[in-house]
Scaffold this active site. Structure first.
Site, PDB file in Angstrom:
ATOM      1  N   VAL A  76       0.828  -1.217   0.000  1.00 34.94           N
ATOM      2  CA  VAL A  76       0.000   0.000   0.000  1.00 34.94           C
ATOM      3  C   VAL A  76       0.863   1.268   0.000  1.00 34.94           C
ATOM      4  O   VAL A  76       0.373   2.347  -0.344  1.00 34.94           O
ATOM      5  CB  VAL A  76      -0.964   0.041   1.217  1.00 34.94           C
ATOM      6  N   TYR A 164       1.145   1.693  16.994  1.00 37.16           N
ATOM      7  CA  TYR A 164      -0.078   1.315  16.288  1.00 37.16           C
ATOM      8  C   TYR A 164      -1.233   2.269  16.644  1.00 37.16           C
ATOM      9  O   TYR A 164      -1.965   2.749  15.763  1.00 37.16           O
ATOM     10  CB  TYR A 164      -0.412  -0.121  16.692  1.00 37.16           C
ATOM     11  N   ALA A 166      -1.068   5.331  17.674  1.00 40.11           N
ATOM     12  CA  ALA A 166      -0.845   6.663  17.097  1.00 40.11           C
ATOM     13  C   ALA A 166      -1.229   6.675  15.617  1.00 40.11           C
ATOM     14  O   ALA A 166      -1.928   7.581  15.141  1.00 40.11           O
ATOM     15  CB  ALA A 166       0.616   7.069  17.267  1.00 40.11           C
ATOM     16  N   LYS A 168      -3.250   4.609  14.069  1.00 35.67           N
ATOM     17  CA  LYS A 168      -4.672   4.342  13.869  1.00 35.67           C
ATOM     18  C   LYS A 168      -5.531   5.586  14.127  1.00 35.67           C
ATOM     19  O   LYS A 168      -6.495   5.837  13.402  1.00 35.67           O
ATOM     20  CB  LYS A 168      -5.122   3.195  14.780  1.00 35.67           C
ATOM     21  N   ARG A 199      -5.550 -13.229  12.127  1.00 35.48           N
ATOM     22  CA  ARG A 199      -4.221 -13.601  12.631  1.00 35.48           C
ATOM     23  C   ARG A 199      -3.663 -12.512  13.553  1.00 35.48           C
ATOM     24  O   ARG A 199      -2.807 -12.764  14.368  1.00 35.48           O
ATOM     25  CB  ARG A 199      -3.263 -13.883  11.479  1.00 35.48           C
ATOM     26  N   LYS A 430     -28.516  30.410  19.273  1.00 35.54           N
ATOM     27  CA  LYS A 430     -29.020  29.042  19.123  1.00 35.54           C
ATOM     28  C   LYS A 430     -27.919  28.018  19.360  1.00 35.54           C
ATOM     29  O   LYS A 430     -28.014  26.878  18.900  1.00 35.54           O
ATOM     30  CB  LYS A 430     -29.602  28.853  17.715  1.00 35.54           C
ATOM     31  N   GLY A 528     -33.837  29.331  -1.712  1.00 35.86           N
ATOM     32  CA  GLY A 528     -34.964  28.967  -0.841  1.00 35.86           C
ATOM     33  C   GLY A 528     -36.160  29.862  -1.136  1.00 35.86           C
ATOM     34  O   GLY A 528     -37.309  29.425  -1.136  1.00 35.86           O
TER      35      GLY A 528
HETATM   36  P1  NAI Z   1      -4.916  -9.578   8.844  1.00 34.81           P
HETATM   37  O1  NAI Z   1      -3.471  -9.673   9.233  1.00 34.81           O
HETATM   38  O2  NAI Z   1      -5.654 -10.853   8.716  1.00 34.81           O
HETATM   39  O3  NAI Z   1      -5.040  -8.788   7.499  1.00 34.81           O
HETATM   40  C1  NAI Z   1      -4.201  -7.750   7.131  1.00 34.81           C
HETATM   41  C2  NAI Z   1      -3.744  -7.986   5.726  1.00 34.81           C
HETATM   42  O4  NAI Z   1      -2.982  -6.870   5.298  1.00 34.81           O
HETATM   43  C3  NAI Z   1      -2.846  -9.199   5.598  1.00 34.81           C
HETATM   44  O5  NAI Z   1      -3.377 -10.096   4.654  1.00 34.81           O
HETATM   45  C4  NAI Z   1      -1.514  -8.615   5.149  1.00 34.81           C
HETATM   46  O6  NAI Z   1      -0.790  -9.479   4.260  1.00 34.81           O
HETATM   47  C5  NAI Z   1      -1.917  -7.346   4.474  1.00 34.81           C
HETATM   48  N1  NAI Z   1      -0.839  -6.367   4.453  1.00 34.81           N
HETATM   49  C6  NAI Z   1       0.024  -6.064   5.440  1.00 34.81           C
HETATM   50  N2  NAI Z   1       0.866  -5.102   5.028  1.00 34.81           N
HETATM   51  C7  NAI Z   1       0.535  -4.789   3.759  1.00 34.81           C
HETATM   52  C8  NAI Z   1       1.054  -3.868   2.806  1.00 34.81           C
HETATM   53  N3  NAI Z   1       2.098  -3.074   3.091  1.00 34.81           N
HETATM   54  N4  NAI Z   1       0.462  -3.787   1.605  1.00 34.81           N
HETATM   55  C9  NAI Z   1      -0.576  -4.612   1.285  1.00 34.81           C
HETATM   56  N5  NAI Z   1      -1.078  -5.528   2.143  1.00 34.81           N
HETATM   57  C10 NAI Z   1      -0.533  -5.601   3.384  1.00 34.81           C
HETATM   58  O7  NAI Z   1      -5.579  -8.649   9.924  1.00 34.81           O
HETATM   59  P2  NAI Z   1      -7.076  -8.159  10.153  1.00 34.81           P
HETATM   60  O8  NAI Z   1      -7.401  -8.423  11.528  1.00 34.81           O
HETATM   61  O9  NAI Z   1      -7.943  -8.654   9.107  1.00 34.81           O
HETATM   62  O10 NAI Z   1      -6.882  -6.596  10.039  1.00 34.81           O
HETATM   63  C11 NAI Z   1      -7.435  -5.793   9.050  1.00 34.81           C
HETATM   64  C12 NAI Z   1      -7.354  -4.368   9.494  1.00 34.81           C
HETATM   65  O11 NAI Z   1      -8.178  -4.192  10.637  1.00 34.81           O
HETATM   66  C13 NAI Z   1      -5.994  -3.886   9.922  1.00 34.81           C
HETATM   67  O12 NAI Z   1      -5.792  -2.573   9.502  1.00 34.81           O
HETATM   68  C14 NAI Z   1      -6.026  -3.956  11.428  1.00 34.81           C
HETATM   69  O13 NAI Z   1      -5.123  -3.062  12.009  1.00 34.81           O
HETATM   70  C15 NAI Z   1      -7.450  -3.571  11.669  1.00 34.81           C
HETATM   71  N6  NAI Z   1      -7.971  -3.998  12.960  1.00 34.81           N
HETATM   72  C16 NAI Z   1      -8.270  -5.295  13.194  1.00 34.81           C
HETATM   73  C17 NAI Z   1      -8.775  -5.651  14.405  1.00 34.81           C
HETATM   74  C18 NAI Z   1      -9.182  -7.036  14.662  1.00 34.81           C
HETATM   75  O14 NAI Z   1      -9.779  -7.282  15.725  1.00 34.81           O
HETATM   76  N7  NAI Z   1      -8.934  -7.963  13.781  1.00 34.81           N
HETATM   77  C19 NAI Z   1      -8.934  -4.702  15.511  1.00 34.81           C
HETATM   78  C20 NAI Z   1      -8.669  -3.347  15.124  1.00 34.81           C
HETATM   79  C21 NAI Z   1      -8.190  -3.040  13.895  1.00 34.81           C
END
Ligand code: NAI
Length: 731
Positions: A76, A164, A166, A168, A199, A430, A528
């Site tokens: 990204v 993280y 910061a 987010k 994961r 108001k 209006g």
């Molecule tokens: P995940 O690890 O399963 O998915 C993240 C994906 O992003 C992975 O497949 C990874 O290969 C890909 N990725 C990492 N760096 C990349 C890059 N530079 N360019 C392209 N792809 C890249 O994790 P999950 O849980 O699905 O997380 C998704 C989003 O949600 C993340 O931004 C995470 O921080 C956020 N999040 C998730 C929470 C949760 O409970 N699972 C809680 C709060 C936030």
């Protein structure tokens, strides 16, 4: 059954879609008709390594279900390559889900620069790069939906996640501003803080809890926020385990420490800590303006306390200076042409034979629409400049027309030179804004032709501690609780605003797309007061026989804008001489004018009938003369008398005639016969004593004391009989 939300023809990029939440979004979009770019770098959870397998697998899954998808394996951080993939494969980009993420958790003392930088590069900088690459495409097509992925760790903080959290919360700030910049372009940006089994969470949450946190419970919110029907923009949601909640800021009322006898000091802060942190009477500021309204209140307090070192004084108001301010007298000269141009501006057309009398100066009943009165008064307010009102510092770009009231005391001349006198009646606070109430009285020579009351809302200028309502305002009125008695639907044209503005309101908001975009609107919006003109002539036609002389007054609140080309639906409820109304946009059902009413004058022809003497009484002649006088200068008499008089004229001890002199409503009226409602005062007098009175042989007090004049009801109004009866002595 509700219509399913589909994404046919839309192109979606989901970053980090090789697993976890991203995969779930990609599958869901694919299933609902979108073309999906499945991006994933394919590294491990710490951001190390890369692999194309993850993205490929999800693309295969989408295709297997009959969807359209391509893979992209770039990081990204190279946002433009991801967008290029979308353009190469599908020719456009409509929706961007910034989801890719990694974790590098460490307690703060052990956090390395690399841990900090990598997290920021992937989450914050990655989302920035991808979104920026998509932005101009969305802007051109005037459609875009963007999701930022935040985290509870950012909102609340979490041990071991300084880097993280910061990054987010940085995404939330980015989203807040994109929502503002994108609003006018139909680009919406919202933020989610998900919680789901992936994961990233596998090692930090108990297995039984993870079982309830399926990623598929998050994707429905993401899909709704990205649908073209969804108007949500700039919001933050927590979502997980089948639950969705919206977040907002809450601010304590706080406490002013700097006061005349108190300087700011750390001790003062300590001593007032309880008040500063007390959430009783808290507020929820939603915009910078709402947040800053607090400062304007402080400035006022400081100014009153003589603490004038005041760098933000421009936000301050001093109603004491503003209320009562008289604008310079304004002269407005016009010809028949302006009346016709205005009639065209509010949608009149030669297609309707009824309209000709307002469009053709050669018509035998050529007349000016009563609501042209607002154009005359507008010139008086706008040309002299709202910004010149002393005690107010107004940002003209923050000014909205909140409500309007117009009263006509006689039909408007079709040409002439009129003088308007405008003054500030009141200033209301108001909270989210200030309301300036301006009255404009317009005269032809000495005769009052019409008066207008403007309620001007200044966004972000409230919170100065002023009063919330005024006894001087004309208020809106709710319609009766039943289906409308009449409904008229009429389309505006694409050129409606372009035409209407020629009557005087040249604000570029109504014609220049760049300007309207700055004001936060997708397209230039209709004035209006143009919708107001439409609605009022619908009512005049429906209930006033299209006769401008029947038009007494109109009041409305402006609610939502109308786009030129949309149809206006005027809904009316008749209650006596008052027609309640509201106006909707036919296409959307949105209310555009609310709480409206039009007051109609009595039918003049029936008035004239009532001027014919009834029985053979001398008083009949006097009442006929009173009727003529009301026709000539009713409004002035109404102003002076403000009362409704029922008369019983007796002869030989019996009631011989009944009259009603209404010097309370509209332009005044005289009716022969008993009054159907409740008169303020009922006067019983014999025909002979009445003549003695009007000829000045006896005054009303003497007649009353002698029992010759009986007054029931508001006796004080009896003192105003002189005004009604004077000048008849010479008869
Ligand atoms: P995940 O690890 O399963 O998915 C993240 C994906 O992003 C992975 O497949 C990874 O290969 C890909 N990725 C990492 N760096 C990349 C890059 N530079 N360019 C392209 N792809 C890249 O994790 P999950 O849980 O699905 O997380 C998704 C989003 O949600 C993340 O931004 C995470 O921080 C956020 N999040 C998730 C929470 C949760 O409970 N699972 C809680 C709060 C936030």
């Amino acid at each position: 059954m509700s219509v399913p939300l589909t994404f046919d023809g839309k192109v979606v990029l989901v970053t980090g879609a090789g697993g976890g939440l991203g995969r779930e979004y990609a599958l869901a979009f694919g299933q609902r008709g979108a073309s999906v770019v499945v991006n994933d770098l394919g590294g491990n959870a710490k951001g190390e390594g890369k692999n194309s397998a993850a993205a490929d697998k999800v693309v295969e899954e989408i295709k297997a279900k009959g969807g359209k998808a391509v893979a992209n394996y770039d990081s990204v951080e190279d946002g433009d390559k991801l967008i290029q993939s979308a353009l190469d494969a599908f020719g456009r980009i409509d929706i961007v889900i910034n989801n890719a993420g990694i974790l590098r958790d460490r307690s703060f003392g052990r956090l390395s620069e690399l841990d900090w930088d990598l997290i920021h590069r992937v989450h914050l900088r990655g989302s920035f790069n991808v979104t920026r690459a998509a932005w101009n495409h969305m802007k051109k097509q005037k459609f875009g939906r963007i999701i930022m992925t935040c985290s509870a760790a950012g909102i609340y903080g979490n041990f071991g996640q300084a880097n993280y959290s910061a990054a987010k919360l940085g995404l939330l700030g980015l989203s807040n501003t994109l929502a503002i910049e994108g609003r006018a372009l139909n680009i919406h940006c919202n933020t989610i803080a998900p919680i789901a089994n992936s994961r990233l969470t596998q090692n930090i949450m108990p297995a039984d809890l993870l079982e309830t946190l399926k990623p598929e419970y998050v994707s429905p919110l993401v899909l709704w926020l990205c649908h073209e029907q969804c108007e949500e923009n700039g919001a933050l949601f927590e979502v997980g385990a089948g639950w969705i909640g919206k977040l907002r800021w809450e601010r304590s009322l706080g406490h002013v420490l700097l006061q005349k006898d108190h300087q700011m000091s750390p001790e003062a802060v300590r001593d007032q800590w309880g008040n500063i942190c007390d959430f009783k009477d808290s507020t929820h500021p939603n915009t910078i303006n709402e947040s800053l309204s607090m400062l304007s209140m402080l400035n006022k307090e400081k100014a009153e306390d003589g603490l004038v070192a005041n760098p933000t004084a421009s936000l301050g108001h001093n109603p004491a200076l503003a209320v009562g301010y008289n604008f310079p007298d304004h002269t407005f000269s016009y010809t028949e042409m302006q009346c016709i141009l205005y009639a065209l501006g509010v949608g009149m057309s030669t297609k309707d034979p009824d309209h000709l009398r307002f469009l053709y100066e050669g018509h035998e009943n050529f007349a000016c629409l009563p609501t042209f009165g607002v154009i005359i008064s507008q010139a008086a307010v706008m040309d002299s400049g709202l910004t010149n009102i002393p005690g107010l510092d107004i940002n003209p770009t923050q000014v909205l027309h909140g409500e309007h009231y117009l009263k006509c005391f006689q039909p408007l001349p079709t040409s002439g030179t009129l003088i308007s006198k405008a003054s500030v009646l009141d200033i209301l606070d108001k909270g989210s804004g200030a309301v300036i109430i301006i009255n404009v009285r317009t005269y032809q020579g000495q005769r009052l032709v019409c008066s207008n009351q403007w309620s001007v809302f200044v966004v972000g200028a409230g919170g100065f501690g002023g009063k919330k309502s005024s006894p001087h305002t004309e208020n809106t009125a709710s319609p009766p609780n039943r289906a409308p008695d009449a409904v008229v639907v009429e389309s505006t044209t694409k050129e409606q605003a372009a035409l209407y503005r020629l009557s005087g309101d040249r604000n570029p908001l109504h014609i220049d797309p760049n300007f309207s975009a700055m004001g936060g609107f997708k397209d230039p919006i209709l004035h209006g007061l143009c919708s107001f003109g439409f609605a009022s002539r619908h009512i005049l036609k429906q209930y006033g026989n299209n006769d401008p002389a029947r038009f007494c007054a109109i009041k409305v609140r402006f609610v939502k804008p109308v786009l030129p080309g949309q149809a206006l639906q005027t809904e009316m409820w008749k209650e006596g001489n008052r027609v309640h109304f509201q106006c909707k946009v036919k296409e959307t059902g949105n209310l555009t004018l609310s709480g409206g009413y039009v007051d109609l004058y009595e039918d003049q022809t029936s008035n004239l009938k009532s001027l014919q003497p009834a029985a053979d009484l001398q008083s009949n002649l006097v009442f006929a003369e009173i009727g003529r006088r009301i026709q000539d200068s009713g409004p002035a008499l109404v102003e002076k008398v403000k009362g409704l008089f029922a008369w019983e004229i007796t002869q030989d001890g019996k009631t011989a005639a009944q009259w009603t002199i209404d010097l309370k409503n509209g332009a005044g009226a005289l009716h022969e016969g008993p009054y159907s409602g409740k008169a303020d005062v009922t006067i019983t007098v014999s025909d002979a004593d009445f003549m003695a009175l009007v000829q000045g042989k006896v005054n009303p007090q003497q007649a009353f004391m002698a029992g010759k004049l009986k007054i029931k009801g508001n006796i004080m109004l009896g003192q105003k009989l002189d005004i009604i009866l004077k000048d008849f002595a010479k008869m």
